[in-house]
Design a protein around this motif. Structure first.
Motif, PDB file in Angstrom:
ATOM      1  N   GLY A 315       0.797  -1.209   0.000  1.00 37.76           N
ATOM      2  CA  GLY A 315       0.000   0.000   0.000  1.00 37.76           C
ATOM      3  C   GLY A 315       0.836   1.269   0.000  1.00 37.76           C
ATOM      4  N   LEU A 316       2.061   1.191   0.545  1.00 40.41           N
ATOM      5  CA  LEU A 316       2.949   2.351   0.523  1.00 40.41           C
ATOM      6  C   LEU A 316       3.275   2.755  -0.908  1.00 40.41           C
ATOM      7  N   LEU A 317       3.565   1.771  -1.758  1.00 43.11           N
ATOM      8  CA  LEU A 317       3.864   2.044  -3.161  1.00 43.11           C
ATOM      9  C   LEU A 317       2.627   2.553  -3.898  1.00 43.11           C
ATOM     10  N   ILE A 318       1.487   1.940  -3.611  1.00 39.34           N
ATOM     11  CA  ILE A 318       0.246   2.381  -4.265  1.00 39.34           C
ATOM     12  C   ILE A 318      -0.048   3.833  -3.920  1.00 39.34           C
ATOM     13  N   ASN A 319       0.112   4.192  -2.664  1.00 34.22           N
ATOM     14  CA  ASN A 319      -0.122   5.576  -2.255  1.00 34.22           C
ATOM     15  C   ASN A 319       0.839   6.538  -2.947  1.00 34.22           C
ATOM     16  N   LEU A 320       2.106   6.126  -3.019  1.00 38.33           N
ATOM     17  CA  LEU A 320       3.103   6.981  -3.664  1.00 38.33           C
ATOM     18  C   LEU A 320       2.742   7.227  -5.125  1.00 38.33           C
ATOM     19  N   VAL A 321       2.333   6.175  -5.819  1.00 43.57           N
ATOM     20  CA  VAL A 321       1.959   6.308  -7.228  1.00 43.57           C
ATOM     21  C   VAL A 321       0.687   7.137  -7.373  1.00 43.57           C
ATOM     22  N   LEU A 322      -0.317   6.851  -6.548  1.00 48.16           N
ATOM     23  CA  LEU A 322      -1.610   7.516  -6.668  1.00 48.16           C
ATOM     24  C   LEU A 322      -1.532   9.008  -6.364  1.00 48.16           C
ATOM     25  N   PHE A 323      -0.893   9.356  -5.262  1.00 50.06           N
ATOM     26  CA  PHE A 323      -0.941  10.736  -4.800  1.00 50.06           C
ATOM     27  C   PHE A 323       0.200  11.606  -5.331  1.00 50.06           C
ATOM     28  N   ILE A 324       1.341  11.011  -5.685  1.00 51.82           N
ATOM     29  CA  ILE A 324       2.489  11.822  -6.073  1.00 51.82           C
ATOM     30  C   ILE A 324       2.906  11.571  -7.525  1.00 51.82           C
ATOM     31  N   VAL A 325       3.245  10.326  -7.866  1.00 51.27           N
ATOM     32  CA  VAL A 325       3.818  10.036  -9.180  1.00 51.27           C
ATOM     33  C   VAL A 325       2.833  10.389 -10.293  1.00 51.27           C
ATOM     34  N   LEU A 326       1.587   9.967 -10.170  1.00 49.73           N
ATOM     35  CA  LEU A 326       0.580  10.290 -11.185  1.00 49.73           C
ATOM     36  C   LEU A 326      -0.077  11.647 -10.947  1.00 49.73           C
ATOM     37  N   GLY A 327      -0.039  12.110  -9.706  1.00 50.32           N
ATOM     38  CA  GLY A 327      -0.752  13.336  -9.373  1.00 50.32           C
ATOM     39  C   GLY A 327      -0.084  14.598  -9.848  1.00 50.32           C
ATOM     40  N   LEU A 328       1.228  14.699  -9.682  1.00 45.37           N
ATOM     41  CA  LEU A 328       1.906  15.956  -9.999  1.00 45.37           C
ATOM     42  C   LEU A 328       1.807  16.327 -11.481  1.00 45.37           C
ATOM     43  N   PRO A 329       2.135  15.430 -12.424  1.00 44.52           N
ATOM     44  CA  PRO A 329       2.052  15.836 -13.831  1.00 44.52           C
ATOM     45  C   PRO A 329       0.637  16.103 -14.318  1.00 44.52           C
ATOM     46  N   SER A 330      -0.365  15.521 -13.683  1.00 46.61           N
ATOM     47  CA  SER A 330      -1.745  15.725 -14.133  1.00 46.61           C
ATOM     48  C   SER A 330      -2.482  16.763 -13.291  1.00 46.61           C
ATOM     49  N   SER A 331      -1.761  17.482 -12.437  1.00 47.19           N
ATOM     50  CA  SER A 331      -2.417  18.435 -11.546  1.00 47.19           C
ATOM     51  C   SER A 331      -2.921  19.675 -12.279  1.00 47.19           C
ATOM     52  N   GLY A 332      -2.220  20.081 -13.352  1.00 42.40           N
ATOM     53  CA  GLY A 332      -2.580  21.318 -14.036  1.00 42.40           C
ATOM     54  C   GLY A 332      -2.025  22.544 -13.354  1.00 42.40           C
ATOM     55  N   GLY A 333      -1.189  22.363 -12.331  1.00 42.69           N
ATOM     56  CA  GLY A 333      -0.684  23.494 -11.577  1.00 42.69           C
ATOM     57  C   GLY A 333       0.429  24.254 -12.257  1.00 42.69           C
ATOM     58  N   THR A 334       1.252  23.574 -13.041  1.00 45.51           N
ATOM     59  CA  THR A 334       2.348  24.246 -13.733  1.00 45.51           C
ATOM     60  C   THR A 334       2.090  24.331 -15.238  1.00 45.51           C
TER      61      THR A 334
END
Length: 411
Positions: A315-334
């Motif tokens: 679950g640690l890896l799943i959380n990392l992928v879900l919230f950070i690895v996939l989240g940052l590039p698709s955030s639309g923030g930059t």
């Protein structure tokens, strides 16, 4: 080695895919054209140059990944106000009249001003989006400027007739140069951001803080609670402690962790705001920012704890992928979603970071307007919280009923 290599492959692919060539991936990028030109007589013929420019932009820009919207000025302002538009090209009411006067001034000694088209950027949607609007509008209007210049030059030449046997006067070199590109483009920011917003990046970094507070906070709480209950060892440098396992169900353990993150979320939210104030960051809607940030931290933390409770170490890896690895590039923030590869852009439909970013950006930059993303941010955050609660409660209850207790494995 395999797990780390696969994780880094995913991270490199996601991060580089969205930053290497955003202009190449433009799709459905919203820009408006507002034609207020009332037309006039040019060269003896009634014309509306503003309509010609608007029609030309409508035919050419959509093929370049632009969602060009032909709007009235009121609708354009409303969509700029809520972040629906990244920019607008506005042609003034006296545009053709100004061009006619400009052409006439080349053969008569009259005072004249150069006709102008205004390009509004929307810095509250991000500096990259503003740059794209300026680049796209500048290129399109340069082509229109050249066509109109040829039209004006022809009109002026037709007015220069020979008199009393003398040859027709010629247009001077400077006049020809001005006629070749008669339009000036004025780029201006629509509702510029105040100081202390980092050029529109504070909303993105505030979102990162909220996500990290929920994600890392959940991981710290999970490790410390498990150590206190005797389900994992604790090391302090060379010292090692492993308490006897506490007879407590999986569901009650998860409820305890949820309670801690629920108490932590408002404290961390208040700390974030205090730091922002101390650094001079403008926060016009503090109650909304505090409440939404608290709920977002809680939703991310609850879901992260539920995933770890359901999957264990994986679950640690799943959380990392879900919230950070996939989240940052698709955030639309930059980089706007409309400038991402479509495979990455689709992640924004459900990725938590994008939903939280919309909510925080609306609070910080758009006066907490629901249409600017706050409504979607709140609903999606609450939806994520419900998913986390249901997932955690259902899985841990199932484990307890099956007597899959957290006890050492027996041979």
């Amino acid at each position: 080695m395999v797990v780390v290599s696969l994780l880094m492959t995913l991270l490199a692919t996601m991060y580089l895919a969205y930053v290497v060539n955003p202009a190449k991936h433009l799709h459905d990028f919203p820009i408006a054209v507002v034609n207020q030109d009332s037309g006039d007589v040019l060269g003896g013929q009634p014309v509306n140059i503003g309509s010609q420019i608007s029609d030309s932009l409508t035919q050419t820009l959509p093929g370049n990944g632009i969602d060009l919207r032909v709007l009235g000025i009121d609708d354009a302002r409303a969509q700029l106000d809520d972040g629906t538009l990244y920019g607008a090209i506005v042609i003034p009411a006296d545009f053709t009249t100004s061009l006619a006067a400009f052409a006439a001034a080349s053969v008569t000694p009259t005072q004249v001003t150069q006709p102008a088209v205004t390009v509004y950027t929307n810095p509250r949607t991000g500096s990259f989006a503003a740059g794209v609007v300026q680049s796209v509008a500048g290129t399109a209007l340069a082509q229109a400027n050249q066509r109109i210049g040829q039209q004006l030059t022809t009109t002026v030449n037709a007015q220069l007739q020979p008199t009393a046997g003398a040859p027709a006067p010629e247009v001077g070199g400077l006049t020809r140069l001005m006629l070749a590109a008669p339009i000036t483009v004025a780029v201006t920011a629509y509702h510029p951001l105040p100081d202390g917003t980092g050029g529109g990046l504070t909303a993105f970094f505030y979102t990162m803080m909220v996500l990290l507070a929920g994600f890392t906070g959940a991981m710290v709480i999970n490790a410390m609670v498990d150590a206190s209950l005797g389900f994992a060892p604790t090391e302090f440098g060379p010292w090692y402690v492993h308490y006897p396992p506490t007879p407590i169900s999986r569901l009650r353990t998860l409820l305890l962790k949820w309670g801690i993150i629920a108490g932590t979320a408002p404290i961390v939210s208040a700390i974030f705001m205090a730091v922002g104030y101390a650094l001079g960051m403008p926060i016009d809607r503090p109650p909304a920012l505090f409440l939404y940030s608290s709920v977002a931290i809680l939703a991310v933390g609850v879901t992260a704890l539920s995933i770890v409770s359901a999957l264990g170490t994986a679950g640690l890896l799943i959380n990392l992928v879900l919230f950070i690895v996939l989240g940052l590039p698709s955030s639309g923030g930059t980089i706007p979603i409309e400038a991402l590869p479509k495979t990455v852009a689709r992640l924004a439909d459900f990725e938590p970071m994008h939903q939280v970013y919309l909510g925080i950006r609306a609070i910080l930059y758009f006066d907490a307007d629901g249409a600017a993303g706050l409504t979607r941010g709140v609903l999606m955050t609450l939806f994520g919280l419900v998913i986390g609660l249901v997932l955690g409660a259902a899985v841990t209850s199932y484990y307890d009923r099956k007597e899959l207790h957290r006890t050492p494995a027996t041979e």
